[in-house]
Design an enzyme around this catalytic site. Structure first.
Site, PDB file in Angstrom:
ATOM      1  N   HIS A  40      50.081  52.853  43.826  1.00 13.13           N
ATOM      2  CA  HIS A  40      50.899  54.044  43.548  1.00 13.13           C
ATOM      3  C   HIS A  40      51.261  54.769  44.850  1.00 13.13           C
ATOM      4  CE1 HIS A  40      48.491  53.797  39.661  1.00 13.13           C
ATOM      5  NE2 HIS A  40      49.720  53.777  39.212  1.00 13.13           N
ATOM      6  N   GLN A  64      54.258  54.065  24.493  1.00 11.53           N
ATOM      7  CA  GLN A  64      54.279  52.683  24.974  1.00 11.53           C
ATOM      8  C   GLN A  64      52.970  51.944  24.683  1.00 11.53           C
ATOM      9  OE1 GLN A  64      54.988  54.122  29.065  1.00 11.53           O
ATOM     10  NE2 GLN A  64      53.598  52.514  29.735  1.00 11.53           N
ATOM     11  N   GLU A 151      56.949  46.217  41.807  1.00  8.31           N
ATOM     12  CA  GLU A 151      57.167  44.844  41.335  1.00  8.31           C
ATOM     13  C   GLU A 151      55.953  44.330  40.567  1.00  8.31           C
ATOM     14  OE1 GLU A 151      58.179  42.524  44.765  1.00  8.31           O
ATOM     15  OE2 GLU A 151      60.246  43.283  44.795  1.00  8.31           O
ATOM     16  N   ASP A 153      54.819  45.447  37.941  1.00  6.38           N
ATOM     17  CA  ASP A 153      55.303  45.408  36.550  1.00  6.38           C
ATOM     18  C   ASP A 153      56.753  44.931  36.605  1.00  6.38           C
ATOM     19  OD1 ASP A 153      52.975  46.886  35.076  1.00  6.38           O
ATOM     20  OD2 ASP A 153      53.351  48.020  36.902  1.00  6.38           O
ATOM     21  N   GLN A 156      59.192  45.342  33.727  1.00 11.01           N
ATOM     22  CA  GLN A 156      59.492  46.772  33.580  1.00 11.01           C
ATOM     23  C   GLN A 156      60.543  47.216  34.609  1.00 11.01           C
ATOM     24  OE1 GLN A 156      56.476  49.994  32.863  1.00 11.01           O
ATOM     25  NE2 GLN A 156      56.650  50.217  35.062  1.00 11.01           N
ATOM     26  N   ILE A 179      50.966  45.866  45.803  1.00  7.10           N
ATOM     27  CA  ILE A 179      49.840  46.047  46.721  1.00  7.10           C
ATOM     28  C   ILE A 179      48.616  45.363  46.115  1.00  7.10           C
ATOM     29  CG2 ILE A 179      48.382  47.757  47.884  1.00  7.10           C
ATOM     30  CD1 ILE A 179      51.331  47.733  48.830  1.00  7.10           C
ATOM     31  N   MET A 187      46.465  45.541  42.604  1.00 10.65           N
ATOM     32  CA  MET A 187      45.789  46.786  42.207  1.00 10.65           C
ATOM     33  C   MET A 187      46.358  47.275  40.891  1.00 10.65           C
ATOM     34  SD  MET A 187      45.049  48.798  45.627  1.00 10.65           S
ATOM     35  CE  MET A 187      43.958  48.048  46.805  1.00 10.65           C
ATOM     36  N   SER A 189      45.310  50.278  37.547  1.00  7.74           N
ATOM     37  CA  SER A 189      44.365  51.245  36.976  1.00  7.74           C
ATOM     38  C   SER A 189      43.417  50.543  36.015  1.00  7.74           C
ATOM     39  CB  SER A 189      45.122  52.352  36.251  1.00  7.74           C
ATOM     40  OG  SER A 189      46.105  52.908  37.105  1.00  7.74           O
TER      41      SER A 189
HETATM   42  P1  AMP Z   1      51.355  52.831  36.098  1.00 12.22           P
HETATM   43  O1  AMP Z   1      50.642  54.079  36.476  1.00 12.22           O
HETATM   44  O2  AMP Z   1      50.476  51.650  35.932  1.00 12.22           O
HETATM   45  O3  AMP Z   1      52.336  53.061  34.972  1.00 12.22           O
HETATM   46  O4  AMP Z   1      52.254  52.467  37.352  1.00 12.22           O
HETATM   47  C1  AMP Z   1      53.147  53.391  37.914  1.00 12.22           C
HETATM   48  C2  AMP Z   1      54.013  52.691  38.928  1.00 12.22           C
HETATM   49  O5  AMP Z   1      53.178  52.127  39.941  1.00 12.22           O
HETATM   50  C3  AMP Z   1      54.816  51.531  38.331  1.00 12.22           C
HETATM   51  O6  AMP Z   1      56.110  51.505  38.909  1.00 12.22           O
HETATM   52  C4  AMP Z   1      54.004  50.326  38.732  1.00 12.22           C
HETATM   53  O7  AMP Z   1      54.765  49.143  38.830  1.00 12.22           O
HETATM   54  C5  AMP Z   1      53.517  50.765  40.103  1.00 12.22           C
HETATM   55  N1  AMP Z   1      52.329  50.000  40.489  1.00 12.22           N
HETATM   56  C6  AMP Z   1      51.191  49.814  39.775  1.00 12.22           C
HETATM   57  N2  AMP Z   1      50.338  49.007  40.438  1.00 12.22           N
HETATM   58  C7  AMP Z   1      50.965  48.671  41.594  1.00 12.22           C
HETATM   59  C8  AMP Z   1      50.612  47.846  42.714  1.00 12.22           C
HETATM   60  N3  AMP Z   1      49.459  47.194  42.766  1.00 12.22           N
HETATM   61  N4  AMP Z   1      51.501  47.729  43.727  1.00 12.22           N
HETATM   62  C9  AMP Z   1      52.690  48.375  43.696  1.00 12.22           C
HETATM   63  N5  AMP Z   1      53.083  49.160  42.667  1.00 12.22           N
HETATM   64  C10 AMP Z   1      52.229  49.311  41.640  1.00 12.22           C
END
Ligand code: AMP
Length: 283
Positions: A40, A64, A151, A153, A156, A179, A187, A189
């Site tokens: 993030h 979702q 990327e 997701d 998405q 990342i 990575m 959550s």
């Molecule tokens: P989320 O909180 O999981 O909904 O993710 C929020 C944003 O962070 C989305 O655009 C995800 O694609 C991005 N994101 C989540 N994990 C990563 C990661 N490891 N590397 C880059 N972007 C990420």
């Protein structure tokens, strides 16, 4: 390092952004569900390379999640998130409650076709309607110049691009690289759900996908390569593979050898569902 200012209403979000606009500043938005990690934070850094101000939304979007999914146990840790955002100098955290985003009587749904077909949708049929609706709302609420999506997701990201193109939303969508930890694990959550043994297995996910992508690039047959990757995932300890597929990078239609490609997968470790994707290398 000071924490970002926090607002939890659309009115307060808009008031702050109006002030920035008045000063001629460019604004980027990073939508998240919180439980922040370095993935993030990388999006915030990219946002601030392009814009003067970065708004990070933190909202665990109930629409979702299917009734059987992990909405209730999804990690929520706002204080820690705000400390992490301070370190990368995010300007504003938007943390609406569910009733602020979905007022009583809310009755609109945005359904995106095209890249939402298959992959995640085969297993989470209402997922992208929830994502598209909340992302459209966030982008209309903040009206940023840029919005950054990972990327990680990948489907998405493609759905959000399609949404903005189709609805003429005046925002540039920026895709950001995934990342990974030192072992290549993307990575997420949801990695917090994994115990030590599961973590070891999870770290093989990217290795297996990379191997499949390299085999495809070297000319191996698509069907055999994908079947082999699925078999190896199970042999490594994943209990169930939802899908492994090679798709065309831009449209997410089935991959053809002359096009830029991506191998995308979702697999289960115990009660945790992991997704990842890698590029098919080009010569
Ligand atoms: P989320 O909180 O999981 O909904 O993710 C929020 C944003 O962070 C989305 O655009 C995800 O694609 C991005 N994101 C989540 N994990 C990563 C990661 N490891 N590397 C880059 N972007 C990420």
């Amino acid at each position: 390092m000071s924490r970002p200012h926090v607002v939890d209403s659309v009115a307060a979000l808009r008031a702050r952004i109006r002030d920035w606009r008045r000063d001629g500043q460019r604004i980027a938005m990073v939508p998240t569900m919180g439980a922040l990690h370095d993935g993030h934070l990388s999006l915030v850094k990219i946002a601030l390379e392009r814009a003067d101000r970065c708004v990070v939304s933190i909202f665990v979007n109930p629409t979702q999640f299917a009734p059987t999914e992990d909405l209730d146990k999804y990690p929520r840790q706002l204080a820690r998130d705000l400390d992490m955002l301070a370190a990368v100098k995010a300007d504003l955290a938007f943390t609406p409650g569910v009733s602020e985003m979905y007022r009583a009587g809310f009755a609109t749904k945005i359904s995106v076709g095209g890249p939402s077909a298959g992959l995640e949708t085969d297993f989470r049929p209402t997922f992208f309607d929830g994502v598209a609706t909340v992302v459209a709302k966030l982008l209309l609420q903040a009206a940023p110049d840029f919005a950054i999506f990972g990327e990680k997701d990948y489907q998405q990201l493609c759905v959000v691009r399609q949404l903005c193109r189709d609805l003429d939303l005046p925002v540039e969508i920026i895709g950001a690289p995934t990342i990974r930890d030192a072992h290549g694990l993307a990575m997420s959550s949801r990695n917090a759900y994994l115990d030590e043994a599961e973590l070891q297995i999870a770290r093989q996910f990217n290795v297996i996908l990379r191997k499949a992508a390299a085999a495809l690039a070297a000319g191996a047959g698509q069907e055999e390569t994908i079947a082999e990757a699925s078999r190896v995932l199970v042999a490594t300890g994943f209990q169930k593979v939802d899908y492994v597929e090679a798709r065309e990078s831009l449209t997410l239609t089935p991959w053809r050898r002359d096009r830029a490609g991506r191998v995308l997968a979702a697999a289960w470790l115990g009660k945790t569902r992991l997704i990842d994707n890698v590029e098919v290398p080009t010569a």
